[in-house]
Design an enzyme around this catalytic site. Structure first.
Site, mmCIF file in Angstrom:
data_model
loop_
_atom_site.group_PDB
_atom_site.id
_atom_site.type_symbol
_atom_site.label_atom_id
_atom_site.label_comp_id
_atom_site.label_asym_id
_atom_site.label_seq_id
_atom_site.Cartn_x
_atom_site.Cartn_y
_atom_site.Cartn_z
ATOM 1 N N SER A 1 -12.816 -6.025 1.421
ATOM 2 C CA SER A 1 -11.817 -6.181 0.361
ATOM 3 C C SER A 1 -11.319 -7.606 0.180
ATOM 4 C CB SER A 1 -10.631 -5.244 0.618
ATOM 5 O OG SER A 1 -11.022 -3.892 0.485
ATOM 6 N N ASP B 1 -12.004 5.977 -3.039
ATOM 7 C CA ASP B 1 -11.035 4.976 -2.611
ATOM 8 C C ASP B 1 -10.736 5.199 -1.129
ATOM 9 O OD1 ASP B 1 -8.894 2.994 -4.106
ATOM 10 O OD2 ASP B 1 -8.107 3.833 -2.242
ATOM 11 N N CYS C 1 -6.596 -1.444 -3.743
ATOM 12 C CA CYS C 1 -7.092 -0.278 -4.467
ATOM 13 C C CYS C 1 -8.570 -0.469 -4.832
ATOM 14 C CB CYS C 1 -6.264 -0.053 -5.718
ATOM 15 S SG CYS C 1 -6.893 1.279 -6.773
ATOM 16 N N HIS D 1 -3.919 5.730 -5.645
ATOM 17 C CA HIS D 1 -2.693 4.933 -5.615
ATOM 18 C C HIS D 1 -1.781 5.195 -6.809
ATOM 19 C CE1 HIS D 1 -4.323 2.373 -2.336
ATOM 20 N NE2 HIS D 1 -5.475 2.624 -2.929
#
Length: 635
Positions: free
Chosen positions: A350, A387, A406, A393
């Site tokens: 990420s 996710d 996210c 989210h």
């Protein structure tokens, strides 16, 4: 009995010389060769005789000076002067504040000079084997590897790091070990043990390949040469000048008189950008886990920390290491010789969402003011992309998408942006190429695009491949140093720095490249990174400090994809943990990148390691306001 002119009478007829008879040997017809009757002819004969003499003399000179030069040089040296070259001393290595990290020691070695063997090589080898307690085959192997490469008057080290007992036994037998000498050879001492071992590297003995190379062939046997790390990168600076030990010896090789030696000189000292206290904190925080920590100054690229684990003690491998130790290090599945900071390649996870965000802001695929709904799953052509947070989210904006990392938000953005634009932005941030750090064997990582996919697999780029690419998965790989450099671009808002380890007070070694990225695009990214650490809902909340504002991004990079056909479940294994951040937020002075292999959640695993580095940096450089390093000793 009568005699003739006083001679006894023999009864034979006396010899009578006729006056017209020519003198014996003087007749022109009876000469072996006929001398010329003119002066000019006789002069020519003289010139021929002189020419023959000169030719013989020149032939002999050629034989002595050229054909048998080594033979007569060996005889001359053996009977008059023995010159034993002394290995040079390497320069010390210091951290940015003058702390000595690498210095020199001396160790004793037993060496053998070929021309001193006098035909009794087997007896000498057997005697040395008994004195040293080493198999004779090992001594012979060491000798045979280089005996045909080195001149016969140079000593060949057979065994270094002699113990007191070995030294005493050889010393007692030297009177009958013709050609054997005991040498004091410089040795490297790494004062902090295994601290920063991968960055510093180690020194090894000259190999056969080294002796044949143009760079090292003028070094005397026993010279240490850098094999890895900074020892290798700056070997030419660290190497000093060899010395000479001179002795008058007789034809038996016994020393008649010791002459004044020419002492070897020390090479240049290296002062590094590394802070050994920060380095120690980082390595202690890593503990026994596999991983790396890299910290650098985003303003100029000075590397403050370069930690990698598992590690090794360079004191054990520098010089001549045992075959068993070398085999153990090479066969260790944890690869302790690998510098994970610059050689380890991993999916960035990420943390790559920073690049996706910048590409999305540029292309219009991302609007910071536009609301997005995440339900936790994305369906694409029969595949489900999940996710990390089950259920999603909910309603979020860009800042929350970065803060909570996210996946669905960035999946959607990646589909719109496309692989080629994401690849172009990744390269703008320095990914897919070497950073240029002054260390050997740096890995470049890899950034995929459509052209590569077609060339490599003869397949088009499928829409589903853009999704993992957008969140730092798939074919994409990076090094921890590249991640620190990427975050430095965000910290300084647009400048790509070149990481370096050699400290230069003048700043002439600082190399920066403007990325050309719009300055206003950094603001929403930096706000999101601040929320990651400082918001109670942020994934990087374990890094938060009350004394100093930190911003950063967590990453949990799966080793395999988490996508699978629609249906029950998908396979997971323990992922790599990332945290990359900078501080202080308002005026960044340090970037820290942490990677822990198979560590799981990035915020909970890698985050606390980064926090330890940030904490000491605050105490030493912000609160304590550490003075600028002194570089007067550096050359």
């Amino acid at each position: 009995m009568k005699s003739f002119q006083g001679l006894p009478f023999t009864g034979r007829r006396p010899m009578v010389l006729r006056e017209d008879a020519p003198a014996l040997g003087l007749s022109g017809d009876s000469l072996l060769f006929k001398l010329p009757k003119t002066p000019q002819g006789r002069f020519r004969i003289l010139l021929v005789l002189i020419g023959v003499g000169v030719a013989v003399l020149l032939l002999r000179l050629f034989t002595v000076q050229i054909t048998e030069h080594e033979k007569y040089l060996r005889l001359a040296n053996g009977n008059i002067l023995r010159i034993v070259p002394l290995p040079p001393l390497r320069g010390p290595i210091l951290d940015r504040n003058g702390e000595i990290l690498v210095s020199n020691n001396m160790n004793f070695a037993v060496s053998l000079i070929q021309y001193g063997l006098k035909g009794n090589e087997d007896q000498i080898m057997d005697r040395l084997s008994r004195d040293l307690g080493v198999p004779v085959s090992e001594i012979e192997d060491t000798f045979d590897k280089v005996r045909d490469i080195l001149p016969p008057y140079l000593p060949i080290p057979l065994l270094t790091h002699l113990t007191i007992a070995q030294l005493a036994r050889v010393q007692m037998d030297l009177w009958r070990l013709h050609g054997v000498v005991i040498q004091a050879i410089p040795d490297r001492r790494y004062t902090k043990g295994d601290l920063a071992a991968h960055m510093l590297g180690y020194v090894g003995s000259l190999s056969v390949a080294d002796m044949k190379s143009s760079y090292a062939r003028h070094f005397p046997p026993g010279t240490g040469i850098g094999k890895t790390g900074l020892e290798k990168e700056y070997d030419s600076l660290l190497q000093g000048t060899p010395g000479e030990d001179r002795n008058l010896v007789d034809s038996q090789g016994d020393v008649i008189k010791k002459l004044s030696p020419t002492l070897p000189t020390e090479g240049h000292a290296l002062r590094l950008t590394i802070d050994w206290r920060l380095q120690k904190v980082a390595e202690d925080a890593l503990g026994d886990r596999k991983g790396a920590v890299v910290a650098l100054d985003p303003r100029n690229g000075q590397v403050l920390v370069m930690a990698s684990h598992p590690s090794y003690d360079p004191n054990l491998v520098s010089g001549t290491m045992s075959r068993h130790l070398w085999a153990t290090l090479l066969s260790d599945p944890r690869t302790p010789l690998s510098n994970r900071g610059v050689q380890g390649t991993y999916p960035p996870g990420s943390v790559f969402k920073i690049v996706t965000t910048m590409a999305g802001l540029d292309s219009g695929a991302i609007d910071p003011s536009r609301e997005f709904y995440c339900n936790g799953i994305l369906h694409l052509h029969g595949w489900d992309f999940h996710d990390w947070k089950k259920g999603g989210h909910g309603h979020i904006y860009l800042k929350q998408a970065i803060m909570q990392s996210c996946d669905i938000f960035f999946y959607r953005a990646g589909m719109t942006i496309g692989p080629d634009r994401m690849a172009a932005y990744a390269r703008t941030f320095g990914l897919g190429e070497k950073t240029g750090i002054d260390l050997p064997s740096e890995a470049s990582g890899f950034v995929p695009d459509r052209k590569w996919k077609k060339k490599r697999f003869n397949q088009p780029w499928y829409p589903g491949e853009s999704l993992p690419f957008a969140i730092g998965q798939g074919y994409l790989t990076v090094t921890p140093l590249q991640m620190a450099r990427l975050m430095a671009v965000v910290a300084n808002q647009g400048t790509l720095v070149t990481p370096h380890l050699l400290l230069d007070a003048s700043g002439s070694s600082v190399r920066t490249v403007p990325t050309g990225l719009p300055l206003d695009h950094f603001e929403p990214v930096r706000e999101g990174l601040w929320e990651v650490v400082n918001n109670p809902s942020g994934t990087g909340r374990p890094v938060k400090m009350k004394e100093m504002e930190i911003a950063g991004k967590t990453g949990t990079a799966q080793v395999i994809s988490n996508r699978g056909p629609s249906g029950p479940g998908h396979h997971k294994i323990r992922a790599h943990s990332w945290f990359v951040g900078f501080a202080p937020f308002a005026a960044p002075k340090i970037v820290v990148a942490v990677l822990i292999e198979n560590g799981g959640d990035g915020g909970d695993t890698a985050g606390p390691v980064a926090r330890q580095v940030f904490k000491l940096f605050y105490e030493d450089y912000i609160k304590g306001a550490a003075p600028a390093p002194v570089t007067g000793a550096q050359k």
